[in-house]
Design an enzyme around this catalytic site. Structure first.
Site, PDB file in Angstrom:
ATOM      1  N   ASN A 147       0.805  -1.228   0.000  1.00 55.74           N
ATOM      2  CA  ASN A 147       0.000   0.000   0.000  1.00 55.74           C
ATOM      3  C   ASN A 147       0.837   1.277   0.000  1.00 55.74           C
ATOM      4  O   ASN A 147       0.395   2.310  -0.470  1.00 55.74           O
ATOM      5  CB  ASN A 147      -0.946   0.015   1.206  1.00 55.74           C
ATOM      6  CG  ASN A 147      -0.284  -0.395   2.498  1.00 55.74           C
ATOM      7  OD1 ASN A 147       0.417  -1.402   2.557  1.00 55.74           O
ATOM      8  ND2 ASN A 147      -0.486   0.371   3.544  1.00 55.74           N
ATOM      9  N   GLN A 175      -4.767  -3.991  -2.076  1.00 49.94           N
ATOM     10  CA  GLN A 175      -4.292  -2.963  -3.006  1.00 49.94           C
ATOM     11  C   GLN A 175      -4.150  -3.484  -4.431  1.00 49.94           C
ATOM     12  O   GLN A 175      -3.896  -2.697  -5.352  1.00 49.94           O
ATOM     13  CB  GLN A 175      -2.949  -2.393  -2.528  1.00 49.94           C
ATOM     14  CG  GLN A 175      -3.032  -1.654  -1.211  1.00 49.94           C
ATOM     15  CD  GLN A 175      -3.787  -0.320  -1.308  1.00 49.94           C
ATOM     16  OE1 GLN A 175      -4.069   0.186  -2.389  1.00 49.94           O
ATOM     17  NE2 GLN A 175      -4.122   0.243  -0.162  1.00 49.94           N
ATOM     18  N   SER A 194     -10.900  -5.393   0.214  1.00 49.56           N
ATOM     19  CA  SER A 194     -11.661  -4.292   0.795  1.00 49.56           C
ATOM     20  C   SER A 194     -12.267  -3.429  -0.306  1.00 49.56           C
ATOM     21  O   SER A 194     -11.551  -2.952  -1.184  1.00 49.56           O
ATOM     22  CB  SER A 194     -10.696  -3.469   1.640  1.00 49.56           C
ATOM     23  OG  SER A 194     -11.328  -2.328   2.128  1.00 49.56           O
ATOM     24  N   ALA A 195     -13.607  -3.209  -0.244  1.00 48.52           N
ATOM     25  CA  ALA A 195     -14.308  -2.524  -1.343  1.00 48.52           C
ATOM     26  C   ALA A 195     -13.858  -1.082  -1.553  1.00 48.52           C
ATOM     27  O   ALA A 195     -13.807  -0.599  -2.689  1.00 48.52           O
ATOM     28  CB  ALA A 195     -15.812  -2.541  -1.065  1.00 48.52           C
ATOM     29  N   HIS A 196     -13.506  -0.390  -0.445  1.00 51.67           N
ATOM     30  CA  HIS A 196     -13.238   1.051  -0.618  1.00 51.67           C
ATOM     31  C   HIS A 196     -11.896   1.335  -1.284  1.00 51.67           C
ATOM     32  O   HIS A 196     -11.543   2.481  -1.533  1.00 51.67           O
ATOM     33  CB  HIS A 196     -13.390   1.812   0.709  1.00 51.67           C
ATOM     34  CG  HIS A 196     -12.283   1.640   1.706  1.00 51.67           C
ATOM     35  ND1 HIS A 196     -11.339   2.610   1.926  1.00 51.67           N
ATOM     36  CD2 HIS A 196     -11.984   0.629   2.559  1.00 51.67           C
ATOM     37  CE1 HIS A 196     -10.508   2.209   2.886  1.00 51.67           C
ATOM     38  NE2 HIS A 196     -10.878   1.010   3.281  1.00 51.67           N
ATOM     39  N   THR A 232     -25.798  -9.479  10.615  1.00 52.19           N
ATOM     40  CA  THR A 232     -26.687  -9.340   9.459  1.00 52.19           C
ATOM     41  C   THR A 232     -25.924  -8.769   8.274  1.00 52.19           C
ATOM     42  O   THR A 232     -25.258  -7.741   8.397  1.00 52.19           O
ATOM     43  CB  THR A 232     -27.865  -8.404   9.826  1.00 52.19           C
ATOM     44  OG1 THR A 232     -28.486  -8.942  10.990  1.00 52.19           O
ATOM     45  CG2 THR A 232     -28.870  -8.292   8.700  1.00 52.19           C
ATOM     46  N   CYS A 320      -3.147   4.793   7.683  1.00 52.44           N
ATOM     47  CA  CYS A 320      -3.283   4.175   9.002  1.00 52.44           C
ATOM     48  C   CYS A 320      -2.189   4.653   9.950  1.00 52.44           C
ATOM     49  O   CYS A 320      -2.312   4.532  11.157  1.00 52.44           O
ATOM     50  CB  CYS A 320      -3.207   2.651   8.883  1.00 52.44           C
ATOM     51  SG  CYS A 320      -4.354   2.044   7.683  1.00 52.44           S
TER      52      CYS A 320
HETATM   53  N1  PMP Z   1      -4.499  -4.128   3.960  1.00 51.61           N
HETATM   54  C1  PMP Z   1      -3.981  -3.209   3.149  1.00 51.61           C
HETATM   55  C2  PMP Z   1      -2.830  -3.589   2.259  1.00 51.61           C
HETATM   56  C3  PMP Z   1      -4.501  -1.913   3.108  1.00 51.61           C
HETATM   57  O1  PMP Z   1      -3.967  -1.009   2.301  1.00 51.61           O
HETATM   58  C4  PMP Z   1      -5.591  -1.599   3.959  1.00 51.61           C
HETATM   59  C5  PMP Z   1      -6.185  -0.217   3.985  1.00 51.61           C
HETATM   60  N2  PMP Z   1      -5.257   0.786   4.304  1.00 51.61           N
HETATM   61  C6  PMP Z   1      -6.104  -2.604   4.792  1.00 51.61           C
HETATM   62  C7  PMP Z   1      -5.531  -3.858   4.769  1.00 51.61           C
HETATM   63  C8  PMP Z   1      -7.273  -2.332   5.700  1.00 51.61           C
HETATM   64  O2  PMP Z   1      -8.447  -2.336   4.948  1.00 51.61           O
HETATM   65  P1  PMP Z   1      -9.854  -1.875   5.562  1.00 51.61           P
HETATM   66  O3  PMP Z   1      -9.846  -0.383   5.480  1.00 51.61           O
HETATM   67  O4  PMP Z   1     -10.865  -2.513   4.685  1.00 51.61           O
HETATM   68  O5  PMP Z   1      -9.931  -2.367   6.944  1.00 51.61           O
END
Ligand code: PMP
Length: 383
Positions: A147, A175, A194-196, A232, A320
């Site tokens: 990432n 990623q 992860s969808a976002h 749910t 993060c």
């Molecule tokens: N793994 C990686 C490689 C990521 O880049 C991220 C998001 N920064 C995550 C895990 C965490 O994903 P989520 O926001 O869906 O918890």
């Protein structure tokens, strides 16, 4: 406002908003309820599962919906903890996301081996082989692409090494999905996403289990998701995720190539405009949207805040870790000093960035460089 922080999160595709709204309006019932409208919701949920299974080429019942990659990564490590014994260790790459690396340190304090990376940020396969020979290993965790620096990892090799040694392999593909081809990835024992990160809503993602991992423990006890993940199901978010995946796979090769061309032009431009700037990693083995650079001078947060003032959003590294004042463990693993890490910036573009946005970003870097040279040093406080 050109946004260049797609690795932190992405805007929603317009089609995702439509799907989400349509679902909360028309298909909001609980999929586990015993009436026809709920059965319709259940069918839609299963269609989503089937779509992911078709794209990922895995069995439908191996796709588990959850809240995202942090949850998926945690669930896998907890599962491994209950299915291993004290003599077995986990191997975690030194550049994993904190949801893997920090959780593994906590759950396996004395049963934990870090897999180092080379100076391009790619895991060292020969060390993996050595660690496997020397120890009893119950899990190897190596992400598909990093990432922060965008380095693509050799997941096919890690997968076959693990398969030969009969060791479970977890790949955090957060990623990689929607950005690069993921052929064979889903032959791994555990894959998280992860969808976002690909134009879908936040708070929704998936975990894909391999053939031998179907005795998977739930992190949260209960009945849904075949007993593998309770709570749910959020059909609106799940359908939004499926729509986002469809959008990101549409014209995939053209979009990928455009990003690569724009990124290369951008790198050529800033390396000319800002002498002494150091690009991290190998250009031919990087996510098409990502570049990380060590600036020749000034703390990274000053670059980020000044670019923000000019309307460009980039980051110092992983969202993060931003504001935590800890040097990036990824750059430290690649071998950068604390002083260099303090000067690192990450640019990660996406489908909304035009050619013009990229060239304006390079110009903005040049302007900020001039501004910083002419401005007195100030202490930055992150709110
Ligand atoms: N793994 C990686 C490689 C990521 O880049 C991220 C998001 N920064 C995550 C895990 C965490 O994903 P989520 O926001 O869906 O918890």
């Amino acid at each position: 406002m050109p946004y260049f922080d797609y690795n932190a999160t992405t805007p929603l595709y317009p089609e995702v908003k439509e799907t989400w709204l349509d679902t909360v309006n028309n298909n909001w019932q609980n999929p586990s309820s015993p009436y026809q409208s709920a059965a319709r919701v259940k069918n839609l949920l299963e269609d989503c599962r089937q779509y992911l299974a078709d794209v990922f080429q895995c069995k439908k019942e191996h796709v588990i919906f959850n809240s995202g990659a942090t949850e998926g990564n945690n669930a896998i490590l907890h599962h491994i903890l209950t299915h291993s014994n004290e003599s077995e260790k986990v191997i975690i790459s030194a550049i994993e996301h904190p949801s893997v690396i920090e959780t593994a340190k906590k759950l396996f304090p004395n049963r934990f081996e870090l897999l180092p990376v080379d100076n391009n940020g790619v895991v060292k396969l020969e060390i993996l082989e050595k660690l496997i020979k020397k120890n009893k290993i119950c899990l190897v965790s190596v992400m598909a692409a990093n990432n922060e620096c965008g380095a693509i990892q050799p997941w096919q090799d890690v997968q076959s090494t693990c398969q030969k040694a009969n060791i479970a392999y977890h790949c955090d593909a957060s990623q990689a999905i929607g950005k690069i081809q993921c052929d064979n990835l889903f032959n791994s024992d555990f894959v998280t996403g992860s969808a976002h990160k690909f134009g879908g809503p936040k708070g929704v993602g998936f975990l894909v289990l391999g053939n031998d991992s179907c005795n998977f423990n739930s992190l949260i006890g209960g009945a849904q998701e075949m007993g593998h993940r309770s709570g749910t199901e959020n059909l609106a978010a799940i359908k939004g995720m499926i729509t986002a995946l469809k959008c990101s796979l549409k014209n995939f090769d053209i979009k990928k190539e455009n990003l690569q061309i724009n990124l290369k032009k951008f790198i050529d431009a800033i390396t000319k405009k800002i002498p002494g700037l150091n690009i991290i990693g190998n250009q031919n083995n990087r996510l098409p949207n990502t570049v990380m650079a060590i600036m020749p001078n000034f703390e990274n947060i000053r670059w980020v805040l000044n670019l923000d003032k000019l309307g460009f959003q980039i980051s110092t590294g992983s969202a993060c870790a931003t504001g935590k004042n800890v040097p990036s463990h990824v750059l430290a693993a690649i071998g950068y000093s604390n002083d260099e890490i303090k000067r690192s910036v990450r640019i990660s573009g996406g489908w909304n960035n035009s050619n013009e946005d990229w060239s304006q970003l390079a110009n903005a870097f040049e302007k900020v460089s001039e501004n910083l040279k002419n401005s007195p040093k100030t202490t930055i406080v992150i709110p």
